[in-house]
Design a protein around this motif. Structure first.
Motif, mmCIF file in Angstrom:
data_model
loop_
_atom_site.group_PDB
_atom_site.id
_atom_site.type_symbol
_atom_site.label_atom_id
_atom_site.label_comp_id
_atom_site.label_asym_id
_atom_site.label_seq_id
_atom_site.Cartn_x
_atom_site.Cartn_y
_atom_site.Cartn_z
ATOM 1 N N ARG A 177 -9.698 -13.528 -0.258
ATOM 2 C CA ARG A 177 -9.145 -11.614 -0.613
ATOM 3 C C ARG A 177 -7.594 -12.064 -0.997
ATOM 4 N N LEU A 178 -7.908 -10.918 -2.253
ATOM 5 C CA LEU A 178 -6.910 -9.958 -2.772
ATOM 6 C C LEU A 178 -6.591 -8.589 -2.338
ATOM 7 N N ARG A 179 -5.273 -7.764 -2.177
ATOM 8 C CA ARG A 179 -5.595 -6.800 -2.383
ATOM 9 C C ARG A 179 -4.190 -6.437 -3.213
ATOM 10 N N PHE A 180 -4.963 -4.507 -3.883
ATOM 11 C CA PHE A 180 -4.134 -4.558 -5.631
ATOM 12 C C PHE A 180 -3.465 -3.184 -4.524
ATOM 13 N N GLY A 181 -2.127 -2.804 -4.924
ATOM 14 C CA GLY A 181 -2.019 -1.727 -4.848
ATOM 15 C C GLY A 181 -2.661 -0.488 -6.487
ATOM 16 N N LEU A 182 -1.390 0.745 -5.897
ATOM 17 C CA LEU A 182 -2.245 1.232 -7.192
ATOM 18 C C LEU A 182 -0.066 1.617 -7.884
ATOM 19 N N GLY A 241 1.021 -1.377 0.117
ATOM 20 C CA GLY A 241 0.170 -0.182 -0.331
ATOM 21 C C GLY A 241 0.522 0.901 -0.577
ATOM 22 N N ILE A 242 2.183 1.048 -1.037
ATOM 23 C CA ILE A 242 3.144 2.370 -0.848
ATOM 24 C C ILE A 242 2.639 2.961 -1.553
ATOM 25 N N ASN A 243 2.662 4.849 -1.602
ATOM 26 C CA ASN A 243 1.891 5.341 -2.962
ATOM 27 C C ASN A 243 3.505 5.618 -3.646
ATOM 28 N N PRO A 244 2.970 4.835 -5.437
ATOM 29 C CA PRO A 244 4.062 4.955 -5.680
ATOM 30 C C PRO A 244 4.166 6.254 -7.061
ATOM 31 N N HIS A 245 3.804 7.114 -6.736
ATOM 32 C CA HIS A 245 5.129 8.302 -6.431
ATOM 33 C C HIS A 245 5.538 9.128 -5.363
ATOM 34 N N ALA A 246 6.583 8.572 -5.334
ATOM 35 C CA ALA A 246 7.372 9.514 -3.765
ATOM 36 C C ALA A 246 7.366 10.633 -4.100
ATOM 37 N N TYR A 247 8.179 11.310 -2.702
ATOM 38 C CA TYR A 247 8.022 12.597 -2.700
ATOM 39 C C TYR A 247 9.256 12.866 -3.214
ATOM 40 N N PRO A 248 9.947 13.787 -4.063
ATOM 41 C CA PRO A 248 10.872 14.631 -4.760
ATOM 42 C C PRO A 248 12.109 14.574 -3.557
ATOM 43 N N LEU A 249 13.292 13.660 -3.859
ATOM 44 C CA LEU A 249 13.918 13.726 -2.248
ATOM 45 C C LEU A 249 14.189 15.296 -3.261
ATOM 46 N N PRO A 250 14.984 16.251 -1.671
ATOM 47 C CA PRO A 250 15.708 17.462 -1.811
ATOM 48 C C PRO A 250 16.845 17.274 -1.639
ATOM 49 N N PRO A 251 17.834 18.393 -2.223
ATOM 50 C CA PRO A 251 18.878 18.214 -1.985
ATOM 51 C C PRO A 251 19.479 18.125 -1.223
ATOM 52 N N MET A 252 20.553 16.956 -0.552
ATOM 53 C CA MET A 252 21.090 16.510 0.117
ATOM 54 C C MET A 252 22.495 16.866 0.570
ATOM 55 N N SER A 278 -12.883 -2.481 -2.214
ATOM 56 C CA SER A 278 -12.699 -1.998 -1.472
ATOM 57 C C SER A 278 -11.504 -1.292 -0.537
ATOM 58 N N GLY A 279 -11.201 -0.306 0.691
ATOM 59 C CA GLY A 279 -9.985 -0.011 0.392
ATOM 60 C C GLY A 279 -9.416 1.453 1.304
ATOM 61 N N THR A 280 -8.353 2.012 1.008
ATOM 62 C CA THR A 280 -7.850 2.875 0.692
ATOM 63 C C THR A 280 -7.652 3.341 -0.184
ATOM 64 N N ASP A 281 -7.359 4.945 0.327
ATOM 65 C CA ASP A 281 -7.090 5.509 -1.453
ATOM 66 C C ASP A 281 -5.445 4.904 -2.263
ATOM 67 N N LEU A 282 -4.829 3.538 -0.964
ATOM 68 C CA LEU A 282 -3.363 3.790 -1.378
ATOM 69 C C LEU A 282 -3.278 1.753 -1.650
ATOM 70 N N PHE A 283 -4.545 1.761 -1.709
ATOM 71 C CA PHE A 283 -5.361 -0.131 -1.261
ATOM 72 C C PHE A 283 -6.423 -0.239 -2.247
ATOM 73 N N ARG A 284 -6.328 -1.069 -2.560
ATOM 74 C CA ARG A 284 -7.698 -1.391 -2.598
ATOM 75 C C ARG A 284 -7.873 -3.276 -2.525
ATOM 76 N N MET A 285 -8.505 -3.285 -2.256
ATOM 77 C CA MET A 285 -9.418 -5.489 -1.981
ATOM 78 C C MET A 285 -10.335 -5.917 -2.641
#
Length: 349
Positions: A329-334, A52-63, A293-300
């Motif tokens: 049951r199966l769970r699908f991420g985005l 259920g991890i967001n496939p659109h990661a936050y862009p990494l800032p300068p390190m 059913s589920g959340t905006d990060l995964f569907r079951m």
């Protein structure tokens, strides 16, 4: 220790065993090595839809270089705790401690309560029950929230994983009131970033007997960073922080979290994007005769055909989350991009 021995040890801690010579069941999502053993002829690259991890990661800032070369500073930790309190709704930074992922906090929280009766509202994320057993509790999986009232350790995952069940804030407040400060109630809000506003109970963590967990990696798509937060009364926060010890969170994680938690425009835009994408996923699943059913990060989905669908998707190189104890049951991420959406649509057609 071999992979098979490690899997056997995990299964033993959960009261399960695998037949001799059998491939150990999938314990968590995201295990592509397991998927490759299970589907050796599947086309590469495998498409991992099992988390259920967001496939659109936050862009990494300068390190800055010293994020790697210096020990993490107490000042950076304090800044991130202040931001986390603001974003998550905790009273202030004194009510928040950071950890290298919320996973490490589960046995520490369970250990705050003398061994007794633990109730976990389920079916849900299995690590809560495992952590409670390791702390010596008599663990009961319950299906009625009212059964949490009398437990010494009560666990509520809200929104729930894997089905997205969501208890309203008022319902959680009623549970807390009925418990009257008894023991500890852990509310795991790992997926709360995509829930409707006003549901989180992090603002109630001035109340004794309440601990709220928040995950950074899921919504920000940076699970490998290993960063989570605990909100609770300052005495509980201080005790857990002391158990974690100094420098529990890396300087790299603090640098990224400080930028991400301060970025309200990104957070707002991402919530809208994920809501649109989950509607797209629902359309695909509904078109395949499934009821998501589920959340905006995964569907079951729940279907008697789930084991067959899992096999068909796996042979096509698409890995979704299956559940040994709930084979229907199966769970699908985005999916992460248009090519992945096309692969999923073809496999479901």
């Amino acid at each position: 220790m071999s992979e098979r021995a490690i899997a056997a040890r995990i299964q033993a801690s959960e009261g399960r065993s695998a037949p001799a010579g059998a491939l150990a069941p999938l314990v968590h999502g995201g295990d592509l090595a397991w998927a490759r053993r299970r589907f050796p002829a599947a086309p590469e690259p495998l498409l991992d839809l099992s988390t259920g991890i967001n496939p659109h990661a936050y862009p990494l800032p300068p390190m800055p270089a010293d994020a790697f070369t210096r020990l993490p500073s107490a000042e950076a930790d304090a800044r991130v705790r202040h931001l986390a309190a603001t974003v998550y709704g905790a009273p202030d930074a004194a009510h928040v401690t950071l950890a290298p992922g919320t996973q490490i906090l589960l046995p520490l929280l369970a250990g705050l309560v003398p061994p007794g009766r633990a109730a976990v509202l389920g079916p849900t994320y299995a690590e809560h029950a495992r952590a409670a057993r390791l702390a010596g509790h008599d663990v009961h999986d319950v299906t009625d929230a009212a059964a949490l009232v009398e437990a010494d350790l009560a666990v509520l995952v809200n929104p729930n994983n894997p089905d997205g069940r969501l208890l309203a804030r008022a319902a959680v407040e009623d549970l807390l009131a009925a418990r009257g400060g008894r023991g500890l109630m852990v509310v795991d809000e790992a997926f709360m970033d995509v829930a409707p506003d006003g549901v989180s109970v992090a603002s109630l963590t001035s109340m004794p007997g309440l601990a709220v967990l928040r995950s950074f990696g899921k919504f920000y798509g940076l699970a490998g960073l290993r960063l989570g937060a605990l909100a609770a009364v300052p005495a509980t926060v201080a005790r857990i922080a002391a158990q974690l010890g100094p420098w529990a969170v890396s300087g790299v994680a603090l640098t990224i979290a400080e930028a991400a938690l301060a970025d309200q425009p990104w957070r707002t835009a991402m919530r809208e994007r994920l809501a649109g994408e989950v509607r797209r996923l629902d359309a695909l699943l509904t078109g395949a005769g499934l009821a998501p059913s589920g959340t905006d990060l995964f569907r079951m989905v729940e279907s008697a055909q789930a084991p067959m669908l899992f096999e068909r998707l796996g042979r096509a190189g698409l890995v979704v989350r299956c559940f040994e104890a709930m084979p229907q049951r199966l769970r699908f991420g985005l999916p992460p991009d248009d090519a992945a959406w096309a692969r999923l649509a073809a496999a479901l057609a």
